[in-house]
Design an enzyme around this catalytic site. Structure first.
Site, mmCIF file in Angstrom:
data_model
loop_
_atom_site.group_PDB
_atom_site.id
_atom_site.type_symbol
_atom_site.label_atom_id
_atom_site.label_comp_id
_atom_site.label_asym_id
_atom_site.label_seq_id
_atom_site.Cartn_x
_atom_site.Cartn_y
_atom_site.Cartn_z
ATOM 1 N N SER A 147 26.688 -44.211 16.763
ATOM 2 C CA SER A 147 25.349 -44.792 16.683
ATOM 3 C C SER A 147 24.335 -43.663 16.592
ATOM 4 O O SER A 147 24.625 -42.511 16.965
ATOM 5 C CB SER A 147 25.074 -45.632 17.942
ATOM 6 O OG SER A 147 23.712 -45.988 18.052
ATOM 7 N N TYR A 160 24.664 -47.702 26.939
ATOM 8 C CA TYR A 160 25.057 -47.740 25.531
ATOM 9 C C TYR A 160 25.030 -46.339 24.939
ATOM 10 O O TYR A 160 25.956 -45.921 24.226
ATOM 11 C CB TYR A 160 24.114 -48.665 24.753
ATOM 12 C CG TYR A 160 24.445 -48.815 23.289
ATOM 13 C CD1 TYR A 160 25.396 -49.735 22.868
ATOM 14 C CD2 TYR A 160 23.802 -48.044 22.327
ATOM 15 C CE1 TYR A 160 25.700 -49.887 21.515
ATOM 16 C CE2 TYR A 160 24.101 -48.181 20.980
ATOM 17 C CZ TYR A 160 25.049 -49.110 20.578
ATOM 18 O OH TYR A 160 25.350 -49.235 19.233
#
Length: 256
Positions: A147, A160
């Protein structure tokens, strides 16, 4: 010759979390490049429907498998059954993931465990039996989905960020161990894409405006724009590329 470098005809690609969202786009893209694909999800009906759509659109063989990627024992059993049924995948894409948003000091411990298990531990659980079989064969491609948050941080998503940072470092570690078996392991780190996981963000006018101003491309990514990197990393064109992290983010992580 150049075109054939990217041809995936005859390859078998296993994409976790591919019943919808980024994983589904990647499974479709690999199928369009010629690979047969194994579509993975949690809901059998949704997964079967996704596989049928890919088969109808591309004409390749599609298969389905449904299991919990956060349960190491289940993963080993199900991956073993998959290999026995279809053979050793040529391509593994570890895409399964989740998000939970809360301020760091209010983040529930059980959600920390869930985010880390889904986004990071699952990569280890799924990759180990697959790459063991790949090593015995002497070839393979692994793509782990990171990501923009593998490199950056933002409020309310610290776990996350930790999980996706871990994915990139796990990618490097896997590459170090597995390159000797002609297995290339790389990561793709998407920026902000208009996916189902990001619905709360792209439907928020304030965040939508901030994101467009923050990204040099001045827009959200389209899921189809992740396919080129995936095909490259799955193909013979990347035979000497391993341990790398390709940001597909419209320039987001390159600027302040």
């Amino acid at each position: 010759m150049t075109t054939s470098l990217f041809d995936l005809t005859g390859r078998l690609a296993f994409v976790t979390g591919s019943a919808r969202g980024i994983g589904n786009a990647l499974a479709l893209g690999l199928a369009q490049a010629g690979a047969d694909v194994v579509v993975h999800g949690r809901d059998q009906a949704v997964t079967a429907e996704a596989a049928a759509r890919i088969a109808e659109e591309t004409g390749v063989k599609t298969h389905t498998v449904c299991f919990d990627v956060t349960d190491a024992g289940v993963v080993r059993e199900q991956v073993g059954a998959l290999i026995e049924r279809l053979g050793v995948p040529d391509i593994l894409v570890n895409n399964a993931g989740m998000q939970h948003r809360a301020p760091f000091n209010e983040f529930p411990a059980e959600k920390w465990d869930q985010v880390l298990a889904t986004n990071l531990s699952s990569v280890f659980y799924v990759s180990q039996p697959v790459t063991t079989a790949m090593a015995e064969r002497g070839s393979g491609k692994v793509i782990n989905i990171g990501s923009a948050m593998s490199a950056l941080a933002r409020q309310t998503i610290a776990p996350y960020t930790a999980s996706k940072g871990g994915v990139v470092m796990l990618t490097k570690g896997m590459a170090a161990d597995l390159a000797r078996f002609d297995i290339q392991v790389n990561a793709i780190s998407p920026g902000y894409f208009a996916s189902e996981m990001n619905r709360d963000l792209w439907s928020d006018p304030e965040f939508d405006g901030w994101l467009k101003n923050r990204t040099p491309a001045n827009r959200w990514g389209k899921l189809s724009e992740l396919v080129g990197a995936a095909v490259f990393l799955s193909s013979a064109a990347s035979s000497f590329v391993s341990g790398q992290n390709i940001h597909v983010d419209g320039g987001l992580t390159s600027v302040v």
